[in-house]
Structure formats: C-alpha cells, structure tokens
Enzyme design. Structure first.
Site, PDB file in Angstrom:
ATOM      1  N   ASP A   1       0.689  -1.090  -0.153  1.00 44.07           N
ATOM      2  CA  ASP A   1       0.123  -0.064  -0.025  1.00 44.07           C
ATOM      3  C   ASP A   1       0.928   1.140   0.118  1.00 44.07           C
ATOM      4  OD1 ASP A   1      -2.365   1.397   0.094  1.00 44.07           O
ATOM      5  OD2 ASP A   1      -2.556   1.150   2.050  1.00 44.07           O
TER       6      ASP A   1
ATOM      7  N   HIS B   1       2.705   3.408  -9.051  1.00 45.41           N
ATOM      8  CA  HIS B   1       2.489   1.930  -9.475  1.00 45.41           C
ATOM      9  C   HIS B   1       3.575   1.462  -9.952  1.00 45.41           C
ATOM     10  CE1 HIS B   1      -1.696   1.921  -7.395  1.00 45.41           C
ATOM     11  NE2 HIS B   1      -1.996   2.557  -8.653  1.00 45.41           N
TER      12      HIS B   1
ATOM     13  N   LEU C   1      10.840 -20.617  -4.415  1.00 41.41           N
ATOM     14  CA  LEU C   1       9.848 -19.612  -3.597  1.00 41.41           C
ATOM     15  C   LEU C   1       8.413 -19.822  -4.525  1.00 41.41           C
ATOM     16  CD1 LEU C   1       9.592 -17.023  -1.875  1.00 41.41           C
ATOM     17  CD2 LEU C   1       9.582 -15.864  -3.708  1.00 41.41           C
TER      18      LEU C   1
HETATM   19  C1  FPP Z   1      -2.153   0.242  -3.321  1.00 36.30           C
HETATM   20  O1  FPP Z   1      -1.416   1.581  -3.337  1.00 36.30           O
HETATM   21  C2  FPP Z   1      -1.497  -0.545  -4.456  1.00 36.30           C
HETATM   22  C3  FPP Z   1      -2.290  -0.989  -5.425  1.00 36.30           C
HETATM   23  C4  FPP Z   1      -3.525  -1.315  -5.375  1.00 36.30           C
HETATM   24  C5  FPP Z   1      -1.542  -1.930  -6.533  1.00 36.30           C
HETATM   25  C6  FPP Z   1      -0.459  -2.845  -6.156  1.00 36.30           C
HETATM   26  C7  FPP Z   1       0.325  -3.104  -7.277  1.00 36.30           C
HETATM   27  C8  FPP Z   1       1.811  -3.035  -7.382  1.00 36.30           C
HETATM   28  C9  FPP Z   1       2.606  -2.714  -6.320  1.00 36.30           C
HETATM   29  C10 FPP Z   1       2.247  -3.557  -8.824  1.00 36.30           C
HETATM   30  C11 FPP Z   1       1.546  -4.608  -9.438  1.00 36.30           C
HETATM   31  C12 FPP Z   1       2.221  -5.872  -9.235  1.00 36.30           C
HETATM   32  C13 FPP Z   1       2.069  -6.912 -10.031  1.00 36.30           C
HETATM   33  C14 FPP Z   1       2.421  -8.418  -9.908  1.00 36.30           C
HETATM   34  C15 FPP Z   1       1.119  -6.625 -11.101  1.00 36.30           C
HETATM   35  P1  FPP Z   1      -2.816   2.625  -3.436  1.00 36.30           P
HETATM   36  O2  FPP Z   1      -2.821   2.903  -5.014  1.00 36.30           O
HETATM   37  O3  FPP Z   1      -3.762   2.501  -2.865  1.00 36.30           O
HETATM   38  O4  FPP Z   1      -1.720   3.660  -2.817  1.00 36.30           O
HETATM   39  P2  FPP Z   1      -2.553   4.994  -1.861  1.00 36.30           P
HETATM   40  O5  FPP Z   1      -3.229   4.535  -0.923  1.00 36.30           O
HETATM   41  O6  FPP Z   1      -1.337   5.697  -1.543  1.00 36.30           O
HETATM   42  O7  FPP Z   1      -3.294   5.688  -2.868  1.00 36.30           O
END
Ligand code: FPP
Length: 265
Positions: A30, A47, A141
């Site tokens: 997150d 992202h 893994l």
């Molecule tokens: C949360 O941050 C993150 C996500 C919803 C996406 C997580 C995905 C990745 C890190 C990369 C993808 C990996 C693969 C394997 C495809 P947020 O956007 O909710 O952050 P915020 O709470 O600060 O807005």
C-alpha cells in the site's frame, strides 16, 4: 530486470541472520498513490515504482528463507478505481509477466495466481495461466499473485463448491473450508505485512490470516526495501505466537524437556 540494475550491481548490505524466518509472508503493498503525490507525480508513477520494488523483495524473500510470498496486486474492490488506473494495473501485470517470467523461472520461483481470471481481459488471463504452468515445477519460492482477489469472494466460492460437491452439512468443518480455498495446499501466512501506515486487512486472506502476525510500517510500498523487509521479519521473530493458548503454555511447550519430564528419572 533493467529497472533494478542499480540495486543488483551494488553488493547487498550484510544483515544479521534471522533466528526464525516465517515460511509464508503475505504483503499488502500500500501507499503507491501517496508516494507519487508527495513527489508531485501521477498515481501511475507510484504503481510503476511499486512494481520495480517488487523485484528486490522477491529476491530478498529467497535470501531470507521465506518459502511462500503472497502479494496483493489487485483486489475485487479495485475495479471501482478510475478506469485509467485499472487499465494501467492490468498493463503492469502483463508487462511483469512479459519481462520477468524467464528470470523468475531461472531463479526457481513458482508463480501462482489466486483470485478469478474470469472478468480479466482474455490475453492477460492467458498469459497469467501460462506463467503459472511454465513455472509450476520450481520450488525455491512460491509467489502467489493475488489478482482480482477478494477474501469474502473466495469464501463464497468455496462454499458454493462444497455444496456442488454434495458434502453434507454435518461433514463440513474448518478443514473442509480450507480445502476449497485458492490456497488449499499451502500453510496459512505466518506474517502479513502492510505498508503505508494503514491497519486493515482490506479483504486480504481473511480466512487464512486468522492467526497471522500483522506488521505495519509507515513506509510507502515503493520505499519498502530489502532492509525494511528484514526489519519486518526480525520483528516477527520476536513475537510469541499463542494460537489462543497462554504465554506460559507456549513457554512450557518450547522448553527443552528435562530428564524427569521425560519420565526417565
Ligand atoms: C495500493 O496503493 C497498491 C495497489 C492497489 C496496487 C499494487 C500493485 C503493485 C505494487 C504493482 C503490481 C504488481 C503486480 C504483480 C502486477 P494505493 O494506490 O492504494 O496507494 P494510496 O493508498 O497511497 O493511494
């Protein structure tokens, strides 16, 4: 991976060996959006950096002796994000498969998907299934990618399949439910890490996480590096897992049994 050249060229910092590595670690990655906003960048940049970060964490998991790493990449609730962001997250997964599959395979990583491929664009669903098939004999893994995953949805589907299988109500117990989850052949996560200072499970492994240790950190996911990961695992090593018992019971169970207790005196 090109984006990690700097990291991989640097001699990794020596870290204290872990006393007790968790076998199964699950991560709620997150804070990508806030990481980007702090830098005046679009959320999508968060992202992208979050994705780059994943590579070093997968490597570190192997290095630290973790056997299973489950990552929350896209939840069933994430469909309600702006369409552009949803599309980007789909593209990112496709790009990760295209660019990283061979290297992950060479490193002995077995890729698995948990969640539903229904509803995902056909090409991406096919690539995901192919990546799982290609790496299925690897055993260094297990990388469980939770994509289009929701914990409640997983339990509903499990119950539906139990009913379809004609299992009588009196024969259904906790093991039955576990057997019908995506993770049926895996141990429950020992540790769930959530970055960015949030304290929620957000529908992630809600059945499997019943007795998981939870670790949160203020660090945003793109900055959660090998050292931060090691810190989380060290904190886990200091926890006493009680599974509903008292601390004294656990201490007694862990104490080496002496001559008298063994009934030999
Ligand atoms: C949360 O941050 C993150 C996500 C919803 C996406 C997580 C995905 C990745 C890190 C990369 C993808 C990996 C693969 C394997 C495809 P947020 O956007 O909710 O952050 P915020 O709470 O600060 O807005």
């Amino acid at each position: 991976m090109t984006v990690l050249t700097r990291e991989s060229q640097r001699e990794p910092q020596r870290l204290l060996p872990l006393e007790k590595a968790p076998a199964h670690v699950a991560i709620i990655m997150d804070g990508n959006g806030r990481w980007a906003r702090r830098r005046g960048l679009p959320r999508t940049a968060g992202h992208r950096h979050g994705t780059e970060n994943l590579r070093q964490i997968i490597r570190a998991a192997v290095e630290f002796g973790v056997r299973i790493l489950t990552i929350y990449a896209f939840s069933t609730e994430n469909w309600s994000r702006p369409r552009r962001e949803v599309m980007l997250l789909m593209r990112i997964l496709e790009m990760v498969i295209d660019r990283e599959l061979q290297e992950l395979h060479d490193e002995g990583v077995q890729i698995r998907h948990i969640g539903e491929l229904d509803g995902i664009e056909k090409r991406l669903a096919r690539k995901m299934a192919e990546a799982c098939a290609y790496t299925r004999d690897n055993n260094r893994l297990i990388l469980n990618v939770a994509f289009n995953y929701g914990g409640r949805d997983e339990i509903v589907r499990a119950v539906q399949r139990i009913v379809e299988a004609g299992i009588a109500a009196r024969d259904i117990n906790e093991a039955t439910i576990s057997d019908y989850l995506y993770t049926s052949d895996l141990p429950d996560p020992d540790l769930i890490i959530r970055t960015s200072g949030e304290f929620r499970l957000s529908n992630f492994l809600i059945w499997q996480g019943a007795y998981s240790e939870i670790y949160t950190t203020e660090t945003y996911w793109p900055d959660f590096d090998r050292l931060a990961f090691h810190r989380a695992l060290t904190a886990y090593g200091k926890r006493q897992r009680r599974f509903g018992k008292t601390g004294e019971q656990i201490e007694a169970e862990n104490r080496p049994r002496d001559f008298h207790e063994n009934g030999q005196g």
